[in-house]
Design a protein around this motif. Structure first.
Motif, PDB file in Angstrom:
ATOM      1  N   ALA A   1      -0.939   0.862   6.583  1.00 33.50           N
ATOM      2  CA  ALA A   1      -0.919   1.578   7.863  1.00 33.50           C
ATOM      3  C   ALA A   1      -1.240   3.062   7.710  1.00 33.50           C
ATOM      4  O   ALA A   1      -1.958   3.630   8.525  1.00 33.50           O
ATOM      5  N   HIS A   2      -0.693   3.696   6.666  1.00 34.07           N
ATOM      6  CA  HIS A   2      -0.829   5.155   6.548  1.00 34.07           C
ATOM      7  C   HIS A   2      -1.946   5.622   5.627  1.00 34.07           C
ATOM      8  O   HIS A   2      -2.310   6.797   5.654  1.00 34.07           O
ATOM      9  N   PHE A   3      -2.470   4.727   4.795  1.00 34.95           N
ATOM     10  CA  PHE A   3      -3.534   5.160   3.899  1.00 34.95           C
ATOM     11  C   PHE A   3      -4.752   4.250   3.984  1.00 34.95           C
ATOM     12  O   PHE A   3      -5.843   4.700   4.317  1.00 34.95           O
ATOM     13  N   TYR A   4      -4.571   2.984   3.689  1.00 32.78           N
ATOM     14  CA  TYR A   4      -5.723   2.111   3.510  1.00 32.78           C
ATOM     15  C   TYR A   4      -6.553   1.937   4.776  1.00 32.78           C
ATOM     16  O   TYR A   4      -7.774   1.964   4.721  1.00 32.78           O
ATOM     17  N   GLY A   5      -5.928   1.771   5.925  1.00 32.63           N
ATOM     18  CA  GLY A   5      -6.674   1.587   7.169  1.00 32.63           C
ATOM     19  C   GLY A   5      -7.598   2.761   7.456  1.00 32.63           C
ATOM     20  O   GLY A   5      -8.786   2.584   7.727  1.00 32.63           O
ATOM     21  N   ALA A   6      -7.060   3.962   7.364  1.00 31.56           N
ATOM     22  CA  ALA A   6      -7.875   5.157   7.610  1.00 31.56           C
ATOM     23  C   ALA A   6      -8.932   5.332   6.522  1.00 31.56           C
ATOM     24  O   ALA A   6     -10.079   5.700   6.811  1.00 31.56           O
ATOM     25  N   TRP A   7      -8.554   5.074   5.266  1.00 35.68           N
ATOM     26  CA  TRP A   7      -9.508   5.209   4.174  1.00 35.68           C
ATOM     27  C   TRP A   7     -10.672   4.232   4.332  1.00 35.68           C
ATOM     28  O   TRP A   7     -11.830   4.598   4.174  1.00 35.68           O
ATOM     29  N   ALA A   8     -10.367   2.972   4.653  1.00 35.90           N
ATOM     30  CA  ALA A   8     -11.410   1.952   4.803  1.00 35.90           C
ATOM     31  C   ALA A   8     -12.332   2.270   5.972  1.00 35.90           C
ATOM     32  O   ALA A   8     -13.549   2.066   5.894  1.00 35.90           O
ATOM     33  N   SER A   9     -11.787   2.768   7.056  1.00 34.94           N
ATOM     34  CA  SER A   9     -12.605   3.137   8.210  1.00 34.94           C
ATOM     35  C   SER A   9     -13.572   4.267   7.851  1.00 34.94           C
ATOM     36  O   SER A   9     -14.764   4.217   8.173  1.00 34.94           O
ATOM     37  N   ALA A  10     -13.064   5.279   7.166  1.00 34.91           N
ATOM     38  CA  ALA A  10     -13.924   6.391   6.749  1.00 34.91           C
ATOM     39  C   ALA A  10     -14.960   5.915   5.729  1.00 34.91           C
ATOM     40  O   ALA A  10     -16.122   6.333   5.770  1.00 34.91           O
ATOM     41  N   ALA A  11     -14.576   5.009   4.825  1.00 32.34           N
ATOM     42  CA  ALA A  11     -15.519   4.480   3.833  1.00 32.34           C
ATOM     43  C   ALA A  11     -16.666   3.744   4.511  1.00 32.34           C
ATOM     44  O   ALA A  11     -17.833   3.900   4.125  1.00 32.34           O
ATOM     45  N   SER A  12     -16.361   2.961   5.540  1.00 29.51           N
ATOM     46  CA  SER A  12     -17.410   2.243   6.271  1.00 29.51           C
ATOM     47  C   SER A  12     -18.369   3.206   6.953  1.00 29.51           C
ATOM     48  O   SER A  12     -19.587   3.008   6.921  1.00 29.51           O
TER      49      SER A  12
END
Length: 173
Positions: free
Chosen positions: A138-149
């Motif tokens: 919720a606090h790291f991976y979701g935002a990181w994956a969205s930015a990576a895409s």
């Protein structure tokens, strides 16, 4: 049957990812581009590289194969209408790239590939500093994956400006 101009353009386009295209473009064409291209192809395995063409591309669904040859590669398109194959030299690939490699497109590619690489380095592989895996997602991976895409799309768009799709599309910049 002989390769078409579309086939040669798609062979160059589909061979590189954005980072590899930047690395290839940074090399002067003496033998350095040919050596690097051959090395990339050999790293992919003895069987060569295989890719199926996507809907909307010429000969959608056709299986394409790159096989190493001295000074280039053999490109084979197994289409419904028959198999086309021929040798493509690294000089031909370099000419396709250099024809469309403007300073603005090169700068966009360099900036996008660098941003994507820096973002990839920021990845934290597990929930250690978080209380549990759900908090990590919720606090790291979701935002990181969205930015990576988003960064991957930006790098791909920069690559597409240099090696465009074979069907005419409006330039991105």
């Amino acid at each position: 049957m002989k390769l078409t101009d579309y086939d040669i353009a798609m062979a160059a386009r589909d061979f590189f990812n954005p980072g590899q295209l930047l690395e290839f473009a940074d090399l002067p064409f003496t033998d350095s581009r040919a050596l690097r291209g051959g090395q990339l192809l050999r790293e992919r395995g003895e069987q060569g590289t295989r890719l199926r063409r996507l809907p909307g591309e010429p000969d959608a669904g056709a299986m394409c194969t790159w096989t190493w040859r001295p000074g280039g590669f053999k490109y084979e398109v197994a289409a419904a209408g028959g198999t086309r194959c021929g040798d493509v030299s690294w000089r031909q690939v370099s000419q396709l790239i250099d024809e469309r490699l403007t300073p603005v497109r090169y700068g966009a590619l360099r900036q996008a590939v660098t941003a994507e690489a820096m973002h990839r380095r920021s990845y934290f592989p597990g929930p250690a500093p978080f209380r549990n895996a759900e908090a990590w997602r919720a606090h790291f991976y979701g935002a990181w994956a969205s930015a990576a895409s988003a960064l991957e799309l930006r790098a791909q768009a920069a690559k597409d400006a240099i090696l465009p799709a074979p069907r005419p599309q409006p330039p991105l910049f």
